[in-house]
Design a protein around this motif. Sequence first.
Motif, PDB file in Angstrom:
ATOM      1  N   GLY A 140       0.804  -1.228   0.000  1.00 10.50           N
ATOM      2  CA  GLY A 140       0.000   0.000   0.000  1.00 10.50           C
ATOM      3  C   GLY A 140       0.835   1.276   0.000  1.00 10.50           C
ATOM      4  N   ASP A 141       0.213   2.359   0.402  1.00 14.54           N
ATOM      5  CA  ASP A 141       0.850   3.685   0.333  1.00 14.54           C
ATOM      6  C   ASP A 141       2.124   3.793   1.169  1.00 14.54           C
ATOM      7  OD1 ASP A 141      -1.226   4.458  -1.267  1.00 14.54           O
ATOM      8  OD2 ASP A 141      -1.880   6.143  -0.017  1.00 14.54           O
ATOM      9  N   VAL A 142       2.311   2.882   2.110  1.00 16.44           N
ATOM     10  CA  VAL A 142       3.499   2.968   2.981  1.00 16.44           C
ATOM     11  C   VAL A 142       4.760   2.508   2.263  1.00 16.44           C
ATOM     12  CG1 VAL A 142       3.333   0.631   4.008  1.00 16.44           C
ATOM     13  CG2 VAL A 142       4.251   2.528   5.357  1.00 16.44           C
ATOM     14  N   ILE A 143       4.641   1.832   1.129  1.00 14.49           N
ATOM     15  CA  ILE A 143       5.851   1.364   0.432  1.00 14.49           C
ATOM     16  C   ILE A 143       6.114   2.231  -0.789  1.00 14.49           C
ATOM     17  CG2 ILE A 143       5.514  -1.007   1.205  1.00 14.49           C
ATOM     18  CD1 ILE A 143       4.733  -1.763  -1.661  1.00 14.49           C
ATOM     19  N   ASP A 144       7.381   2.229  -1.201  1.00 16.13           N
ATOM     20  CA  ASP A 144       7.718   3.021  -2.385  1.00 16.13           C
ATOM     21  C   ASP A 144       8.696   2.247  -3.261  1.00 16.13           C
ATOM     22  OD1 ASP A 144       7.428   5.154  -4.028  1.00 16.13           O
ATOM     23  OD2 ASP A 144       8.769   6.480  -2.925  1.00 16.13           O
TER      24      ASP A 144
ATOM     25  N   LYS B 266       5.816   3.648  -8.549  1.00 16.24           N
ATOM     26  CA  LYS B 266       4.729   3.416  -7.587  1.00 16.24           C
ATOM     27  C   LYS B 266       3.586   4.393  -7.852  1.00 16.24           C
ATOM     28  CE  LYS B 266       2.559   2.584  -3.644  1.00 16.24           C
ATOM     29  NZ  LYS B 266       2.052   1.350  -3.089  1.00 16.24           N
ATOM     30  N   TYR B 267       2.361   3.884  -7.886  1.00 18.28           N
ATOM     31  CA  TYR B 267       1.182   4.709  -8.109  1.00 18.28           C
ATOM     32  C   TYR B 267       0.260   4.479  -6.906  1.00 18.28           C
ATOM     33  CZ  TYR B 267      -2.738   6.740 -10.816  1.00 18.28           C
ATOM     34  OH  TYR B 267      -3.777   7.512 -11.256  1.00 18.28           O
ATOM     35  N   LYS B 268       0.082   5.501  -6.086  1.00 18.43           N
ATOM     36  CA  LYS B 268      -0.684   5.323  -4.848  1.00 18.43           C
ATOM     37  C   LYS B 268      -2.166   5.306  -5.140  1.00 18.43           C
ATOM     38  CE  LYS B 268       2.650   7.250  -1.642  1.00 18.43           C
ATOM     39  NZ  LYS B 268       2.945   8.338  -0.722  1.00 18.43           N
TER      40      LYS B 268
ATOM     41  N   ALA C  15      -2.670  -0.847  -3.863  1.00 18.85           N
ATOM     42  CA  ALA C  15      -2.542  -1.321  -2.472  1.00 18.85           C
ATOM     43  C   ALA C  15      -3.073  -2.759  -2.368  1.00 18.85           C
ATOM     44  CB  ALA C  15      -3.309  -0.401  -1.523  1.00 18.85           C
ATOM     45  N   CYS C  16      -4.203  -3.024  -3.045  1.00 22.24           N
ATOM     46  CA  CYS C  16      -4.819  -4.360  -2.985  1.00 22.24           C
ATOM     47  C   CYS C  16      -3.937  -5.391  -3.700  1.00 22.24           C
ATOM     48  CB  CYS C  16      -6.213  -4.343  -3.614  1.00 22.24           C
ATOM     49  SG  CYS C  16      -7.360  -3.272  -2.731  1.00 22.24           S
ATOM     50  N   GLY C  17      -3.389  -5.010  -4.859  1.00 17.64           N
ATOM     51  CA  GLY C  17      -2.518  -5.935  -5.603  1.00 17.64           C
ATOM     52  C   GLY C  17      -1.277  -6.287  -4.799  1.00 17.64           C
TER      53      GLY C  17
END
Length: 311
Positions: free
Chosen positions: A275-279, A283-285, A290-292
């Motif tokens: 999800g948004d916590v990783i980069d 990366k597309y937030k 996030a689900c994938g």
Amino acid sequence: MRYDLIIIGAGPGGLTAGIYAMTRMMRTLIIDAAEVGGQLVSLYPDKAIQNYPGYERIQARKLSDKLYAQAESMGCEFRETEKVIDINDGKEELIVITDKNEYRTSSVIVATGMGMFKPKKMGCRGETEFENKGLCYILPPKEDLIGKKVVVFGGGNSAIEMALIADSVTDTAIVHRRNEFRCDESNTNALGASNIKAVMSAELLSVNGDDRVRSVTLKKGDETFDVAADIVVILIGISSDLDDLKRWGLELTKDGLLMVDDAMRTSRKGIFACGDVIDYEGKYKQIITACGEAATATNSAYKFVKKPYWA
Ligand SMILES: Cc1cc2nc3c(=O)[nH]c(=O)nc-3n(C[C@H](O)[C@H](O)[C@H](O)COP(=O)(O)OP(=O)(O)OC[C@H]3O[C@@H](n4cnc5c(N)ncnc54)[C@H](O)[C@@H]3O)c2cc1C
């Protein structure tokens, strides 16, 4: 009692990880510092999401409710309003420490999104005084807007999308400090086709009222004027607090987000992320990403639990 998996964060990433974990019959606990739903519930519950496959349009809160219901009906356990403070190494296990409890688990998925986020403030006169007396940082439910004069401040997608929601039920204006919006073309088009009054290149000087908001004072060039308002919604951005990650001993990017490999493994054994916590590059937030990533993270956690590094 030991869990197979503890998921930190119950946004779309964490909830999807929960659903995948239950298909693998993993004993799973999802912990959230706030309520279940992440940004969908905290930041834009009324927004109609149009890019989640399978739904032409779905209200953010409804999408979150569906993910929650699916994870819960499959057997995930939940703890809300419980903040994870630390993740310690135990003997052949991880110990997740919260502000209320501690839990033992074989693996962890970090799905904390933007962390503990707070809306940015304007810093104008009357802002603190009228907070929750008509001034807010999230659009109130549509039914509370009917018959009210709503003034939205901001120039990005969030501000325009919330102004469009308000405009569908009541008299709405949007005020932006620049002379053009910074948003998707679809939003500019929708704004142009709406009844929203746009006030460009204007600065908010003060929020005024008595026991609640009655007006705002704006400055545009040399001119200063008042606009009547019952509800003032400030949507000028969010500041996120990612400090938790620093304590957890995980390798971070220069922006303070989590580094992961292709299998969503972090730098600590048994700890995965999504999800948004990783980069990573490209990366597309988004909810769908996030689900994938959650599906991959859970698959990796499952393999780890079946064959941990200490086995
Ligand atoms: C205004 C706006 C509109 C958007 N519109 C769309 C859209 O139309 N379509 C789309 O695909 N995406 C959209 N997005 C992006 C989307 O919301 C995010 O990409 C998505 O929510 C990321 O999900 P997540 O599960 O990674 O994190 P989040 O949704 O941020 O959830 C993280 C959860 O972790 C919890 N948490 C944080 N720290 C801790 C801790 N220490 N302990 C316990 N819990 C913790 C938080 O309370 C939160 O509930 C939008 C975003 C915004 C801001």
